[in-house]
Design an enzyme around this catalytic site. Structure first.
Site, PDB file in Angstrom:
ATOM      1  N   ASP A  13     -29.346  74.783  -4.092  1.00 42.31           N
ATOM      2  CA  ASP A  13     -29.380  75.166  -5.513  1.00 42.31           C
ATOM      3  C   ASP A  13     -29.069  73.984  -6.427  1.00 42.31           C
ATOM      4  O   ASP A  13     -29.858  73.651  -7.313  1.00 42.31           O
ATOM      5  CB  ASP A  13     -28.359  76.280  -5.812  1.00 42.31           C
ATOM      6  CG  ASP A  13     -28.784  77.629  -5.259  1.00 42.31           C
ATOM      7  OD1 ASP A  13     -29.967  77.773  -4.892  1.00 42.31           O
ATOM      8  OD2 ASP A  13     -27.927  78.535  -5.204  1.00 42.31           O
ATOM      9  N   ARG A  92     -11.725  76.916  -9.305  1.00 39.72           N
ATOM     10  CA  ARG A  92     -12.743  76.791 -10.358  1.00 39.72           C
ATOM     11  C   ARG A  92     -12.234  76.182 -11.667  1.00 39.72           C
ATOM     12  O   ARG A  92     -12.877  75.273 -12.204  1.00 39.72           O
ATOM     13  CB  ARG A  92     -13.428  78.142 -10.618  1.00 39.72           C
ATOM     14  CG  ARG A  92     -14.185  78.682  -9.401  1.00 39.72           C
ATOM     15  CD  ARG A  92     -15.169  77.656  -8.843  1.00 39.72           C
ATOM     16  NE  ARG A  92     -16.056  78.192  -7.845  1.00 39.72           N
ATOM     17  CZ  ARG A  92     -16.062  77.860  -6.549  1.00 39.72           C
ATOM     18  NH1 ARG A  92     -15.186  76.983  -6.096  1.00 39.72           N
ATOM     19  NH2 ARG A  92     -16.923  78.389  -5.714  1.00 39.72           N
ATOM     20  N   ASP A 121     -17.580  83.321 -10.507  1.00 42.83           N
ATOM     21  CA  ASP A 121     -17.417  81.881 -10.719  1.00 42.83           C
ATOM     22  C   ASP A 121     -18.039  81.385 -12.020  1.00 42.83           C
ATOM     23  O   ASP A 121     -17.503  80.498 -12.675  1.00 42.83           O
ATOM     24  CB  ASP A 121     -17.986  81.107  -9.524  1.00 42.83           C
ATOM     25  CG  ASP A 121     -17.071  81.220  -8.308  1.00 42.83           C
ATOM     26  OD1 ASP A 121     -15.864  81.461  -8.503  1.00 42.83           O
ATOM     27  OD2 ASP A 121     -17.559  81.066  -7.183  1.00 42.83           O
ATOM     28  N   SER A 173     -22.734  83.477   2.545  1.00 42.51           N
ATOM     29  CA  SER A 173     -22.341  82.593   1.458  1.00 42.51           C
ATOM     30  C   SER A 173     -20.855  82.318   1.660  1.00 42.51           C
ATOM     31  O   SER A 173     -20.046  83.252   1.717  1.00 42.51           O
ATOM     32  CB  SER A 173     -22.589  83.278   0.116  1.00 42.51           C
ATOM     33  OG  SER A 173     -21.811  82.643  -0.866  1.00 42.51           O
TER      34      SER A 173
HETATM   35  N1  ARG Z   1     -14.945  86.879  -4.353  1.00 45.12           N
HETATM   36  C1  ARG Z   1     -14.225  85.652  -4.428  1.00 45.12           C
HETATM   37  C2  ARG Z   1     -13.885  85.321  -5.834  1.00 45.12           C
HETATM   38  O1  ARG Z   1     -14.514  85.808  -6.725  1.00 45.12           O
HETATM   39  C3  ARG Z   1     -14.951  84.501  -3.744  1.00 45.12           C
HETATM   40  C4  ARG Z   1     -16.241  84.097  -4.392  1.00 45.12           C
HETATM   41  C5  ARG Z   1     -17.007  83.077  -3.621  1.00 45.12           C
HETATM   42  N2  ARG Z   1     -17.314  83.600  -2.327  1.00 45.12           N
HETATM   43  C6  ARG Z   1     -18.252  83.177  -1.495  1.00 45.12           C
HETATM   44  N3  ARG Z   1     -18.249  83.715  -0.325  1.00 45.12           N
HETATM   45  N4  ARG Z   1     -19.131  82.274  -1.791  1.00 45.12           N
HETATM   46  O2  ARG Z   1     -12.981  84.561  -6.079  1.00 45.12           O
END
Ligand code: ARG
Length: 389
Positions: A13, A92, A121, A173
């Site tokens: 991406d 983040r 995110d 993911s």
């Molecule tokens: N659900 C978690 C959050 O919002 C992780 C998000 C990223 N997860 C991932 N498997 N790429 O903080």
């Protein structure tokens, strides 16, 4: 050409984003954040340039992530919906803040991220962007671009001369940093499906963990861990060491359905051996040294702290005020907790502190009892009085 700073991971991406931005008239500066995901950053930097970035920044943010983000959330007892230690959510605001710093230094016009429109995110990045650099344009290509599938992205990448990794992509993911892993998608999207064993990396299968328990002692100083089995560790080393000890015993797996900020429920698997042990140990030490009213009140503050973090509101007044609050209430959270780790379970089996509020002479049912039981008669009579007809 306008300048944009992109949070770059080296994946398909964010690699496609670079030429895509170029077509829109942007010159891209890529920013790679090393939060302990274990990637080959030299290769990623090369890939960014190959994909068309004019410059690449790469910062190691692991120390900051643990000391200024993860340890604050630990001190706050912040577990989202009672389970998730927020490892991804904590990284983040840190990444976004560094990205803004680069953009301001480079006199850039815009900030860009590769998050989808369905996740949390995007909110964490953009809220930080908006609070720290309200004048910069925000670009989120993945929400709007023309590619309908991964194959279309691969075709585009090939056309643009981006090196495409031909090995089959994992069906999951995964987000990894030094404080934990999050795994979603693939078969996990069915909430009834047991997570395949292969998704775990930090923890041993509890069924195959040692048949003998491991005991571990953790020292805390004012609410933060500083020693394992009597030996002092710096925060990052402490996390690594504890991930190893607890991981071997199958500790740290969480399987949950969580409420995302955008309103959908999602199924996520988390792996966080060190965090599980630390949360349990700290929570137990609190019960020894904190008075009842503080403990009751703290529960609400912890939940609020978790929600603020999850919802991308890290750099907001309430979150900062709560940090002051948690510093204050942990003035006496100093002591040692002893835990037993065994086949996926982590139990506290002992705790001690020079600030202990536990008074054996009052609690004992044995010799030396100083509790005046005669006083209890009046206490009982008054307790029920307001409710009696
Ligand atoms: N659900 C978690 C959050 O919002 C992780 C998000 C990223 N997860 C991932 N498997 N790429 O903080």
């Amino acid at each position: 050409m306008k300048k944009v700073v992109l949070a770059y991971s080296g994946g398909l991406d964010t690699s496609c984003i670079i030429p895509w931005l170029k077509d829109k008239g942007f010159n891209t500066i890529a920013f790679c954040a090393d939060v302990g995901q274990g990637d080959d950053f030299d290769a990623i930097k090369k890939k960014a340039i190959k994909s068309g970035a004019s410059k690449v920044y790469c910062f190691n943010l692991q120390k900051e992530l643990i000391e200024d983000y993860a340890f604050k959330a630990l001190k706050a007892g912040a577990l989202y919906e009672g389970k998730y230690n927020l490892a991804c959510a904590l990284s983040r605001p840190l990444i976004a803040k560094k990205q803004v710093e680069i953009a301001l230094k480079e006199n850039a016009d815009a900030l860009c991220h590769g998050c989808t429109g369905k996740g949390n995110d995007q909110v964490r990045f953009e809220t930080t962007f908006r609070l720290m650099a309200p004048k910069l344009e925000i670009i989120a290509p993945v929400r709007t671009w023309e590619f309908k599938s991964r194959d279309e992205e691969i075709d585009y990448a090939k056309k643009k001369g981006i090196p495409v990794n031909v090995t089959k992509k994992s069906p999951y993911s995964i987000d990894t940093n030094i404080y934990g892993r999050a795994i979603e998608c693939g078969v996990l999207e069915n909430p009834w499906c047991e997570p395949p064993k292969s998704i775990y990396l930090l923890s041993q299968d509890p069924e195959k963990a040692p048949n003998k328990p491991t005991y571990v002692e953790i020292d805390f100083l004012k609410g933060l861990p500083n020693k394992i089995n009597g030996k002092a560790y710096k925060p990052i080393e402490l996390i690594k060491k504890l991930n190893d000890i607890a991981g071997k015993n199958g500790i740290g797996r969480t399987d949950m359905i969580e409420n995302r900020l955008v309103g959908i429920k999602s199924r996520e698997i988390y792996e966080n051996p060190a965090g599980e042990v630390l949360f349990k140990a700290l929570n137990d030490l609190e019960s020894l040294v904190m008075d009842r009213e503080t403990m009751r009140h703290k529960t609400q503050a912890s939940q609020k702290y978790a929600e603020l973090t999850y919802n991308g509101l890290w750099f907001t007044p309430l979150k900062e005020q709560l940090d002051v609050y948690f510093d204050k209430i942990h003035e006496h959270t100093t002591g040692t907790v002893r835990l037993k780790l065994y086949k996926g379970t982590c139990s506290v089996v002992g705790r001690k502190s020079k600030f202990s509020l536990y008074k054996e002479k009052l609690a004992t049912y044995g010799k030396g009892d100083q509790f005046d039981q005669k006083l209890a008669a009046g206490f009982n009579a008054l307790w029920a009085m307001p409710f009696m007809k």
